[in-house]
Design a protein around this motif. Structure first.
Motif, PDB file in Angstrom:
ATOM      1  N   HIS A  11      15.306 -19.242 -30.732  1.00 19.97           N
ATOM      2  CA  HIS A  11      14.534 -19.542 -29.531  1.00 19.97           C
ATOM      3  C   HIS A  11      14.363 -18.247 -28.754  1.00 19.97           C
ATOM      4  CE1 HIS A  11      14.896 -23.815 -30.246  1.00 19.97           C
ATOM      5  NE2 HIS A  11      16.206 -23.787 -30.204  1.00 19.97           N
TER       6      HIS A  11
ATOM      7  N   TYR B   9      18.810 -38.535 -34.904  1.00 20.78           N
ATOM      8  CA  TYR B   9      19.301 -39.005 -33.596  1.00 20.78           C
ATOM      9  C   TYR B   9      18.835 -40.426 -33.304  1.00 20.78           C
ATOM     10  CZ  TYR B   9      20.643 -34.153 -32.715  1.00 20.78           C
ATOM     11  OH  TYR B   9      21.219 -32.904 -32.794  1.00 20.78           O
TER      12      TYR B   9
ATOM     13  N   ASN C  32      25.716 -25.736 -36.023  1.00 21.47           N
ATOM     14  CA  ASN C  32      24.598 -26.653 -36.147  1.00 21.47           C
ATOM     15  C   ASN C  32      24.275 -26.666 -37.640  1.00 21.47           C
ATOM     16  OD1 ASN C  32      21.941 -27.747 -36.391  1.00 21.47           O
ATOM     17  ND2 ASN C  32      21.748 -27.548 -34.173  1.00 21.47           N
TER      18      ASN C  32
ATOM     19  N   ARG D  83      16.500 -22.096 -23.946  1.00 23.63           N
ATOM     20  CA  ARG D  83      16.648 -23.335 -24.714  1.00 23.63           C
ATOM     21  C   ARG D  83      17.321 -24.404 -23.879  1.00 23.63           C
ATOM     22  NH1 ARG D  83      20.240 -26.526 -26.160  1.00 23.63           N
ATOM     23  NH2 ARG D  83      19.886 -28.008 -27.841  1.00 23.63           N
TER      24      ARG D  83
ATOM     25  N   GLU E  84      10.143 -29.219 -34.468  1.00 21.01           N
ATOM     26  CA  GLU E  84      11.470 -29.420 -35.057  1.00 21.01           C
ATOM     27  C   GLU E  84      11.535 -30.805 -35.652  1.00 21.01           C
ATOM     28  OE1 GLU E  84      14.798 -28.563 -32.453  1.00 21.01           O
ATOM     29  OE2 GLU E  84      13.748 -26.821 -31.623  1.00 21.01           O
TER      30      GLU E  84
ATOM     31  N   TYR F  16      13.567 -36.141 -33.990  1.00 19.36           N
ATOM     32  CA  TYR F  16      14.608 -36.332 -35.014  1.00 19.36           C
ATOM     33  C   TYR F  16      14.747 -37.785 -35.463  1.00 19.36           C
ATOM     34  CZ  TYR F  16      15.930 -31.490 -34.310  1.00 19.36           C
ATOM     35  OH  TYR F  16      15.913 -30.114 -34.279  1.00 19.36           O
TER      36      TYR F  16
ATOM     37  N   ASN G  24      11.762 -23.529 -24.853  1.00 17.49           N
ATOM     38  CA  ASN G  24      12.015 -24.706 -25.675  1.00 17.49           C
ATOM     39  C   ASN G  24      12.790 -25.780 -24.906  1.00 17.49           C
ATOM     40  OD1 ASN G  24      12.551 -26.023 -28.481  1.00 17.49           O
ATOM     41  ND2 ASN G  24      14.607 -25.780 -27.609  1.00 17.49           N
ATOM     42  N   GLU G  25      12.250 -26.992 -24.906  1.00 17.90           N
ATOM     43  CA  GLU G  25      12.952 -28.158 -24.350  1.00 17.90           C
ATOM     44  C   GLU G  25      13.545 -27.909 -22.965  1.00 17.90           C
ATOM     45  OE1 GLU G  25      15.774 -29.908 -27.018  1.00 17.90           O
ATOM     46  OE2 GLU G  25      14.240 -30.496 -28.455  1.00 17.90           O
TER      47      GLU G  25
ATOM     48  N   LYS H 183      22.143 -28.251 -39.578  1.00 20.92           N
ATOM     49  CA  LYS H 183      20.886 -28.817 -40.091  1.00 20.92           C
ATOM     50  C   LYS H 183      20.139 -27.852 -41.002  1.00 20.92           C
ATOM     51  CE  LYS H 183      20.473 -31.911 -36.129  1.00 20.92           C
ATOM     52  NZ  LYS H 183      21.328 -31.226 -35.136  1.00 20.92           N
TER      53      LYS H 183
ATOM     54  N   TRP I  13      13.890 -28.147 -38.762  1.00 24.85           N
ATOM     55  CA  TRP I  13      15.108 -27.669 -38.108  1.00 24.85           C
ATOM     56  C   TRP I  13      16.224 -27.883 -39.089  1.00 24.85           C
ATOM     57  CZ3 TRP I  13      15.650 -24.810 -33.896  1.00 24.85           C
ATOM     58  CH2 TRP I  13      16.978 -24.473 -33.564  1.00 24.85           C
TER      59      TRP I  13
ATOM     60  N   ASN J 178       9.524 -31.645 -30.614  1.00 22.10           N
ATOM     61  CA  ASN J 178      10.712 -31.676 -31.464  1.00 22.10           C
ATOM     62  C   ASN J 178      11.119 -33.132 -31.598  1.00 22.10           C
ATOM     63  OD1 ASN J 178      10.631 -28.898 -31.221  1.00 22.10           O
ATOM     64  ND2 ASN J 178      12.288 -28.784 -29.717  1.00 22.10           N
TER      65      ASN J 178
ATOM     66  N   ARG K 156      28.909 -31.451 -33.616  1.00 20.56           N
ATOM     67  CA  ARG K 156      28.658 -30.230 -34.384  1.00 20.56           C
ATOM     68  C   ARG K 156      29.872 -29.900 -35.252  1.00 20.56           C
ATOM     69  NH1 ARG K 156      24.341 -31.515 -32.976  1.00 20.56           N
ATOM     70  NH2 ARG K 156      22.828 -30.365 -31.703  1.00 20.56           N
TER      71      ARG K 156
ATOM     72  N   ASP L 217      23.492 -24.319 -28.182  1.00 21.15           N
ATOM     73  CA  ASP L 217      23.533 -24.811 -29.563  1.00 21.15           C
ATOM     74  C   ASP L 217      23.232 -23.687 -30.562  1.00 21.15           C
ATOM     75  OD1 ASP L 217      23.916 -26.695 -31.481  1.00 21.15           O
ATOM     76  OD2 ASP L 217      22.014 -27.732 -31.221  1.00 21.15           O
TER      77      ASP L 217
HETATM   78  C1  ADA Z   1      16.788 -29.328 -30.210  1.00 25.24           C
HETATM   79  C2  ADA Z   1      16.817 -27.829 -29.979  1.00 25.24           C
HETATM   80  C3  ADA Z   1      17.496 -27.055 -31.058  1.00 25.24           C
HETATM   81  C4  ADA Z   1      18.684 -27.807 -31.637  1.00 25.24           C
HETATM   82  C5  ADA Z   1      18.238 -29.177 -32.127  1.00 25.24           C
HETATM   83  C6  ADA Z   1      19.375 -30.035 -32.680  1.00 25.24           C
HETATM   84  O1  ADA Z   1      15.624 -29.894 -30.475  1.00 25.24           O
HETATM   85  O2  ADA Z   1      15.548 -27.292 -29.722  1.00 25.24           O
HETATM   86  O3  ADA Z   1      17.897 -25.816 -30.547  1.00 25.24           O
HETATM   87  O4  ADA Z   1      19.659 -27.938 -30.673  1.00 25.24           O
HETATM   88  O5  ADA Z   1      17.705 -29.888 -31.067  1.00 25.24           O
HETATM   89  O6  ADA Z   1      19.960 -29.658 -33.674  1.00 25.24           O
HETATM   90  O7  ADA Z   1      19.670 -31.075 -32.085  1.00 25.24           O
END
Ligand code: ADA
Length: 556
Positions: free
Chosen positions: A312, A434, A531, A337, A464, A430, A377-378, A533, A509, A428, A526, A128
């Motif tokens: 990351h 999400y 991305n 990541r 995030e 959302y 991360n994750e 955001k 994020w 993290n 996407r 991503d």
């Molecule tokens: C995750 C990840 C990010 C990015 C984000 C997203 O939490 O750590 O790299 O992918 O989600 O935009 O969904």
């Protein structure tokens, strides 16, 4: 290293920045020259090139020469006059090769670079964000004598109200004979030295402690009690009264401590109003020039942010220097990541992850703005196999630096196995993007889970939170992907997290939109293969959310 200050007054360092000869190996192109540093995607013919390419440069050099590469993306083989010096994996780690007794004259340095997602690449995968290609960070050739100062780690500790600096020097003898030297360090009006015997072709560590009564606290941005005071640290190596090598760095006097649910920076509780920032610009890819880094720091400050997460992966040293100067808190992160257990079972994962962790600590150690080491991360912190790596690498970081806490950003909301291993719990999340759940319900449920799963009593960072918006897409109906929706979601997210007494704050994020890897995994979520955001787009044009965040970050 390429820093915002000179690292040597004695050692001769030559920058190898500029145009290098260039040839693609996996597809034909007319490109015969490439700027270093740079990402090859900035050339229109190579905008999506994934494969191998060779960079060559003729240099004049002789004696003991150390070639320092601050970042090559992402796999490379380096040779001099056709003889291989070595290989390196990972785009974000600095590495070097030393050639002894090189005959004085012209030599050809060649670097074969590969940015493909090849079978030995466990960390650089379709992801991503974009894995660019090229010699993306600066390169130098250093002239060394018989011995040199390879590294210096500075840890600052306050004892009975007076600052002390504990300095660990790494010294290398390049000859096959034993050598006697004096190593000296000066800092903040204090100085200390010691005699040291360097064994043939060995690396020796020397520990020195300086008492620095004149040193002032390093204060964070906005602290009414002081400035981000930076001090020059100078290490020199002397033999028979002659200075043969030096290494200069900067430090700030600070201690980071975790106290219950608080993170204390020089005794003061911090509240994080941060951004996640990828190294990515529409015009430059990941090879971000200094003036663009300066712009990013200025924009984040304008928005009222006091912290940045280098998601990351470890960032360019000059960006960290800018953060040090600004007093902006930094979460630095070892690369990885979103790896599943299956991806962590890749036969090359263990050594590649260990390398990125070690390189992060080595290159970032002295930056006073870094308050936490982040990693993986994750990834699969919810399985026994994944957890064994979290344990291994968290322990490793604690051994390499006991002065800073360690954390990782999790997305395992109800089955994480590693919350008890880290010093700070980080999630993290959302909500409103999400999921449709409200931010307060999401946070409440997450805190309950954390308390039941080994994280009770530890600080909590929301690493995030955010929502997507396509720059310029405006609508009165607040559709998802509109600037209006993003501003509204961030308003609820930030107001909720920042007023929660259990949270130390959050990193939005993200700061700016980024290009992502092409591929079917991402296309449907996407738009524009980005991305989206960011509160600014890839050109740093502000979306509506910028003003919304600014109002909140300045208020809290
Ligand atoms: C995750 C990840 C990010 C990015 C984000 C997203 O939490 O750590 O790299 O992918 O989600 O935009 O969904």
């Amino acid at each position: 290293m390429n820093r915002l200050f000179d690292q040597h007054e004695v050692r001769t360092v030559r920058s190898l920045e500029g145009m290098w000869k260039f040839e693609t190996l996996d597809a034909k192109s007319d490109v015969t020259e490439m700027p270093v540093p740079g990402a090859w995607e900035t050339d229109p013919q190579l905008a999506s090139y994934r494969g191998k390419a060779v960079y060559t440069k003729e240099i004049s050099a002789g004696g003991n020469v150390r070639f320092v590469f601050e970042g090559v993306s992402h796999t490379c083989e380096v040779s001099l006059d056709g003889k291989q010096l070595g290989t390196h994996y990972g785009a974000y780690g600095a590495f070097d090769f030393i050639v002894k007794d090189l005959p004085e004259g012209k030599h050809t340095l060649a670097v074969q670079v590969d940015n493909s997602f090849h079978e030995h690449s466990a960390l650089h995968i379709s992801n991503d964000y974009y894995s660019y290609g090229g010699i993306t960070r600066p390169v130098q050739a250093e002239s060394l004598g018989d011995a040199y100062i390879r590294g210096m780690h500075i840890t600052t500790v306050k004892k009975d109200g007076v600052w002390q600096a504990q300095v660990e020097l790494t010294l290398v003898n390049l000859t096959d004979g034993q050598q006697e030297y004096e190593a000296a360090v000066s800092l903040a009006g204090a100085g200390v030295s010691t005699d040291v015997t360097l064994k043939p072709e060995e690396t020796t560590t020397v520990n020195l402690t300086l008492s620095c009564p004149e040193a002032e606290d390093y204060c964070l941005m906005g602290d009414p009690d002081g400035k981000p005071a930076l001090y020059t640290v100078k290490a020199v190596l002397t033999r028979d009264g002659e200075t043969v090598d030096d290494l200069i760095d900067r430090t700030g006097f600070r201690e980071v401590k975790v106290s219950g649910k608080d993170i204390l920076f020089n005794g003061k509780k911090i509240r994080i109003k941060g951004f996640n920032r990828h190294e990515d610009y529409a015009e430059f890819g990941c090879a971000v020039p200094l003036q663009a880094m300066v712009r990013d720091v200025e924009l984040m400050k304008q928005c009222g942010a006091n912290a940045v997460r280098t998601c990351h992966y470890p960032n360019d040293q000059r960006f960290l220097d800018l953060c040090d100067e600004a007093g902006m808190l930094v979460w630095t992160e070892a690369h990885a990541r979103g790896l599943s257990e299956e991806q962590m079972r890749h036969p090359d994962f263990a050594w590649e992850e260990e390398l990125t962790v070690r390189e992060m600590v080595e290159q970032d150690f002295n930056h006073p703005s870094i308050f936490v080491w982040g990693l993986m991360n994750e990834c699969a912190s919810h399985t026994e196999y994944g957890a064994s790596f979290y344990k291994k690498f968290i322990d490793l970081i604690h051994r390499l630096d006991s002065s800073r806490p360690v954390s990782y950003a999790s997305c395992h909301f109800d089955d994480d196995l590693c919350l008890g291993l880290e010093d700070i719990v980080s999630y993290n999340m959302y909500p409103r993007w999400y999921t449709d759940a409200s931010v307060s319900e999401t946070l409440k449920a997450q805190k309950e889970y954390i308390n039941s799963a080994g994280g009770a009593g530890k600080p909590l960072i929301i690493t995030e939170i955010g929502a997507g918006a396509v720059y310029g897409y405006r609508t009165e109906t607040e559709d998802k992907w509109s600037e209006e929706y993003q501003a509204k979601a961030l308003t609820e997210q930030l107001n909720t997290v920042l007023s929660d007494p259990d949270a130390t704050g959050c990193f939005i994020w993200q700061f700016a939109d980024v290009r992502i890897a092409a591929g079917k995994r991402w296309f449907s979520s996407r738009p524009k293969s980005q991305n989206n955001k960011g509160v600014v787009d890839m050109y740093r044009r502000k979306k509506l959310a910028f003003a919304a965040v600014s109002e909140i970050y300045h208020r809290f």
